[in-house]
Design a protein around this motif. Structure first.
Motif, PDB file in Angstrom:
ATOM      1  N   ARG A  29     -49.020   8.227 -80.064  1.00  0.00           N
ATOM      2  CA  ARG A  29     -47.731   8.624 -80.653  1.00  0.00           C
ATOM      3  C   ARG A  29     -46.795   9.209 -79.600  1.00  0.00           C
ATOM      4  NH1 ARG A  29     -50.177  11.218 -86.125  1.00  0.00           N
ATOM      5  NH2 ARG A  29     -50.396   9.249 -87.254  1.00  0.00           N
ATOM      6  N   ALA A  30     -47.355  10.029 -78.697  1.00  0.00           N
ATOM      7  CA  ALA A  30     -46.537  10.600 -77.620  1.00  0.00           C
ATOM      8  C   ALA A  30     -46.014   9.492 -76.707  1.00  0.00           C
ATOM      9  CB  ALA A  30     -47.348  11.618 -76.823  1.00  0.00           C
ATOM     10  N   GLY A  31     -46.845   8.510 -76.411  1.00  0.00           N
ATOM     11  CA  GLY A  31     -46.403   7.367 -75.601  1.00  0.00           C
ATOM     12  C   GLY A  31     -45.309   6.577 -76.295  1.00  0.00           C
ATOM     13  N   GLN A  32     -45.439   6.432 -77.605  1.00  0.00           N
ATOM     14  CA  GLN A  32     -44.423   5.739 -78.384  1.00  0.00           C
ATOM     15  C   GLN A  32     -43.093   6.490 -78.338  1.00  0.00           C
ATOM     16  OE1 GLN A  32     -45.596   5.331 -82.489  1.00  0.00           O
ATOM     17  NE2 GLN A  32     -45.144   3.148 -82.470  1.00  0.00           N
ATOM     18  N   LYS A  33     -43.139   7.795 -78.497  1.00  0.00           N
ATOM     19  CA  LYS A  33     -41.913   8.609 -78.440  1.00  0.00           C
ATOM     20  C   LYS A  33     -41.291   8.548 -77.049  1.00  0.00           C
ATOM     21  CE  LYS A  33     -43.084  11.891 -82.084  1.00  0.00           C
ATOM     22  NZ  LYS A  33     -43.387  13.274 -82.402  1.00  0.00           N
ATOM     23  N   ARG A  34     -42.139   8.586 -76.022  1.00  0.00           N
ATOM     24  CA  ARG A  34     -41.650   8.522 -74.648  1.00  0.00           C
ATOM     25  C   ARG A  34     -40.965   7.173 -74.393  1.00  0.00           C
ATOM     26  NH1 ARG A  34     -45.844  10.556 -72.444  1.00  0.00           N
ATOM     27  NH2 ARG A  34     -47.034   8.628 -72.286  1.00  0.00           N
ATOM     28  N   SER A  35     -41.570   6.082 -74.890  1.00  0.00           N
ATOM     29  CA  SER A  35     -40.967   4.758 -74.734  1.00  0.00           C
ATOM     30  C   SER A  35     -39.646   4.654 -75.484  1.00  0.00           C
ATOM     31  CB  SER A  35     -41.930   3.685 -75.240  1.00  0.00           C
ATOM     32  OG  SER A  35     -43.086   3.654 -74.460  1.00  0.00           O
TER      33      SER A  35
END
Length: 145
Positions: A29-35
Motif C-alpha cells: 500500500r505504501a508503494g502504491q501511494k508512493r507511485s
C-alpha cells in the motif's frame, strides 16, 4: 573424572499463524501511494511545462504580429519616402542608407522572432506530445525491453 563438552544452540522459527502478511500488505500500500504521488508530480511538471511553452508561443505570436502588422510596413514606407526625397535631391545619401539599414534591422529582428516562434511551437508540441512523430518515437521506445 571425565567431562562431556556440549555446545548448545537455540533455534527459533517464527510461525506466522496470526500475522496474515500484514507487513507486506502495508508495504504494498505504501508503494502504491508512493507511485501515485510520483505520477501526480510528473503530471504537474508536464502541465507546467506545457503552460510555459504555451505562454511563450502566445508572447512570440504577438511580437511577430506586431512586426508583420506595423513595423515592417512603416519601415518600408519610410524607405520609400526617403528614396523619393533622395531622387528629388531633398535628402542626402546618408539618410537613405540609414533608413535602409534600419529597415534591414527590423526585418532581421522579425525573422529572429519568427524563428523563435517556430522553436517555441516545436517545444509546445514536444511538451504536450501532440506531434505524431514524437508519439511514434515514444511508443517505439516503450516497446523495447
Amino acid at each position: 573424572p571425565q567431562r562431556d563438552q556440549f555446545i548448545g544452540l537455540r533455534l527459533r522459527v517464527p510461525l506466522p499463524i496470526w500475522n496474515r502478511n500484514q507487513g507486506r500488505i502495508a508495504e504494498a500500500r505504501a508503494g502504491q501511494k508512493r507511485s501515485a504521488a510520483k505520477l501526480a508530480a510528473a503530471e504537474l511538471a508536464v502541465r507546467r511545462e506545457v503552460e510555459a511553452a504555451w505562454s511563450q508561443v502566445k508572447r512570440l505570436e504577438e511580437a511577430v504580429e506586431a512586426y508583420r502588422g506595423e513595423l515592417i510596413g512603416l519601415s518600408d514606407r519610410n524607405v520609400a519616402l526617403i528614396k523619393s526625397g533622395y531622387a528629388d535631391g531633398l535628402v542626402g545619401i546618408t539618410e537613405l542608407v540609414q533608413a535602409q539599414q534600419q529597415s534591414a534591422n527590423i526585418r532581421q529582428r522579425y525573422y529572429g522572432a519568427l524563428g523563435q516562434l517556430w522553436k517555441a511551437r516545436i517545444d509546445l508540441q514536444t511538451a504536450s506530445v501532440s506531434d505524431p512523430l514524437v508519439i511514434e518515437t515514444t511508443e517505439k521506445q516503450q516497446e523495447k525491453p
